[in-house]
Write an enzyme that holds these catalytic residues in place. Structure first.
Site, PDB file in Angstrom:
ATOM      1  CD1 TRP A 125      -1.325   2.380   1.334  1.00  0.00           C
ATOM      2  CD2 TRP A 125      -2.960   1.733   0.769  1.00  0.00           C
ATOM      3  NE1 TRP A 125      -2.442   3.496   1.214  1.00  0.00           N
ATOM      4  CE2 TRP A 125      -3.388   2.902   1.179  1.00  0.00           C
ATOM      5  CE3 TRP A 125      -4.423   0.208   0.827  1.00  0.00           C
ATOM      6  CZ2 TRP A 125      -4.868   2.812   0.561  1.00  0.00           C
ATOM      7  CZ3 TRP A 125      -5.660   0.045   0.435  1.00  0.00           C
ATOM      8  CH2 TRP A 125      -5.824   1.967   0.666  1.00  0.00           C
ATOM      9  CD  GLU A 197       3.880  -1.194   2.742  1.00  0.00           C
ATOM     10  OE1 GLU A 197       2.924  -0.618   3.489  1.00  0.00           O
ATOM     11  OE2 GLU A 197       3.072  -1.905   2.156  1.00  0.00           O
ATOM     12  CG  ASP A 230       5.555   3.638   2.059  1.00  0.00           C
ATOM     13  OD1 ASP A 230       5.163   4.682   2.890  1.00  0.00           O
ATOM     14  OD2 ASP A 230       4.768   3.564   1.518  1.00  0.00           O
ATOM     15  CD  GLN A 233       0.016   1.448   7.496  1.00  0.00           C
ATOM     16  OE1 GLN A 233      -0.175   0.353   8.017  1.00  0.00           O
ATOM     17  NE2 GLN A 233      -0.115   1.377   6.008  1.00  0.00           N
ATOM     18  CE  LYS A 259      -2.166   5.335   6.396  1.00  0.00           C
ATOM     19  NZ  LYS A 259      -2.900   5.880   7.051  1.00  0.00           N
ATOM     20  NE  ARG A 395      -4.013  -1.792   9.264  1.00  0.00           N
ATOM     21  CZ  ARG A 395      -3.935  -1.076   8.230  1.00  0.00           C
ATOM     22  NH1 ARG A 395      -2.779  -0.234   7.910  1.00  0.00           N
ATOM     23  NH2 ARG A 395      -4.640  -0.209   8.051  1.00  0.00           N
TER      24      ARG A 395
END
Length: 423
Positions: A125, A197, A230, A233, A259, A395
């Site tokens: 994502w 990620e 990335d 998160q 985020k 999650r």
């Protein structure tokens, strides 16, 4: 019916009046324990006093400026970020969201390399804007025509359901080697970047094996591609370290942040080396948006950095994560519907299955379970990975300031909900 566009299915029936720390309060006075940290953005809890103070100061100085004007908070933020990141990653650009940051990073990579091909992992994502959505494989790909060309994938290291039917619960990275062999057969030679990620959060909290990111970076650089990490998160303590790259022992060519960066306010960043920045500038980089380098979110981000560093929240997340992971593994011992528990720091996934032998995803159970938990006062997120092959994974990402009692309360609610559902 609400006069709002339903941008991700139906809205929650609860309307939130206020938020503080790990808790939300609805307009009718119900209290909800938030184990999603909002959109995984309230890293240090909702409405932290230091964030509120930073916002108030900005209201007395400057909120927004023309993006060509710089302000003290923006200049200080660039310096602070360079001090936190590995040496060499010292030139930043501040935008509004993670998708926007990834768009910027990819544009820089294309400009600097002269290529246009980008490799991403399945189950990833990276955002919902056109370019970053083309690199997102966990959701949102259907019904609106072709995506940006030049995007390729390699299989995610999802050993619980090995994408190449090779591993059994322990990834040996064969998927990575095979993925790049396939890419090498398809490339036009116009290579630009690889993006990944540190943990594939939205794809089901897939944790790569040790050495995976280092090998991914090596494969990218062997092909003259820039490596983009990335950390939307995973940054600022979420995994029990300041950044995911610290745990992986890898330094990317560009890192994107969002985020966890703004304490609940929208801010993203692209950070890279002086050499890459200079090359992009010389080639005429144009990436100019309305809220670039705004002083108010930069002030909030400075407050986040101050808190994460001063309160040693990365270490706190590692310790709290041990407790949370332990409680979740205890639940797996009692409930057959839990196929696997995996995670790092305070980012955990609970894989729900119809039965452990077949590992068939229990998608319907995920919906029912999250509804049951919400009715009992716990807000959870279920990732279904429909665009990446079906999965059903809770999650769990509470604020880094979560207390032991709050962790125990969340585990007890999940336990009671599964028991009540006969699972």
């Amino acid at each position: 019916m609400s006069p709002l566009i339903r941008y991700s299915g139906e809205f929650s029936p609860d309307v939130i009046a206020r938020a503080s720390g790990s808790w939300l309060e609805t307009v009718d006075g119900r209290r909800l324990l938030d184990f999603t940290s909002g959109q995984i953005c309230a890293t240090i809890g909702h409405n932290h006093p230091r964030i509120a103070e930073a916002i108030r100061r900005s209201l007395d100085t400057a909120i927004h400026l023309n993006s060509r004007f710089l302000s003290p908070p923006v200049l200080e933020l660039a310096e602070r970020l360079a001090a936190l990141l590995p040496p060499g990653l010292d030139h930043s650009m501040f935008v509004s969201t993670g998708g926007e940051a990834n768009e910027g990073a990819v544009r820089i990579a294309k400009l600097v390399t002269g290529g246009f091909e980008v490799v991403a992992l399945t189950r990833s994502w990276h955002g919902m804007t056109a370019g970053s959505q083309a690199l997102t494989f966990s959701a949102g790909r259907r019904g609106h025509g072709p995506t940006v060309p030049g995007v390729f994938t390699v299989p995610a290291p999802y050993s619980y359901r090995c994408p190449i039917r090779h591993c059994a619960d322990t990834c040996d990275m064969t998927c990575l080697e095979v993925g790049f062999e396939l890419y090498d057969e398809q490339t036009t030679g116009a290579r630009a970047a690889v993006i990944a990620e540190p943990v594939l959060s939205s794809g089901g909290v897939v944790v790569p094996p040790p050495g995976y990111l280092a090998r991914l970076a090596e494969l990218a650089r062997e092909r003259g591609m820039l490596f983009i990490l990335d950390e939307a998160q995973t940054g600022f303590g979420r995994l029990g370290a300041m950044f995911g790259m610290d745990l992986a022992g890898v330094v990317p060519d560009l890192v994107t942040l969002s985020k966890t960066f703004g304490g609940g306010l929208p801010i993203g960043a692209v950070t890279t080396t002086a050499a890459i920045e200079e090359a992009a500038y010389e080639r005429g980089l144009m990436y100019f948006t309305s809220h670039q380098s705004d002083p108010l979110p930069a002030a909030a981000a400075l407050a986040v950095i101050d808190l994460v560093v001063a309160d040693d929240l990365a270490v706190r997340a590692a310790k709290a994560g041990e407790r949370l992971g332990g409680r979740l593994r205890e639940l797996r011992e009692r409930h057959e519907a839990i196929g696997e528990v995996r995670g790092l720091g305070l980012l955990w996934g609970v894989e729900l299955v119809e039965d452990r032998e077949s590992r068939e995803p229990a998608a319907e159970l995920g919906d029912v379970l999250t509804d049951a938990c919400l009715s009992c006062g716990l807000s959870l997120n279920i990732t279904k990975g429909r665009a990446a092959g079906s999965t059903a994974c809770l999650r769990i990402a509470p604020p880094l300031t979560v207390s032991d009692d709050e962790i125990d309360t969340a585990a007890e609610i999940i336990d009671d909900a599964l028991t009540g559902l006969g699972r």
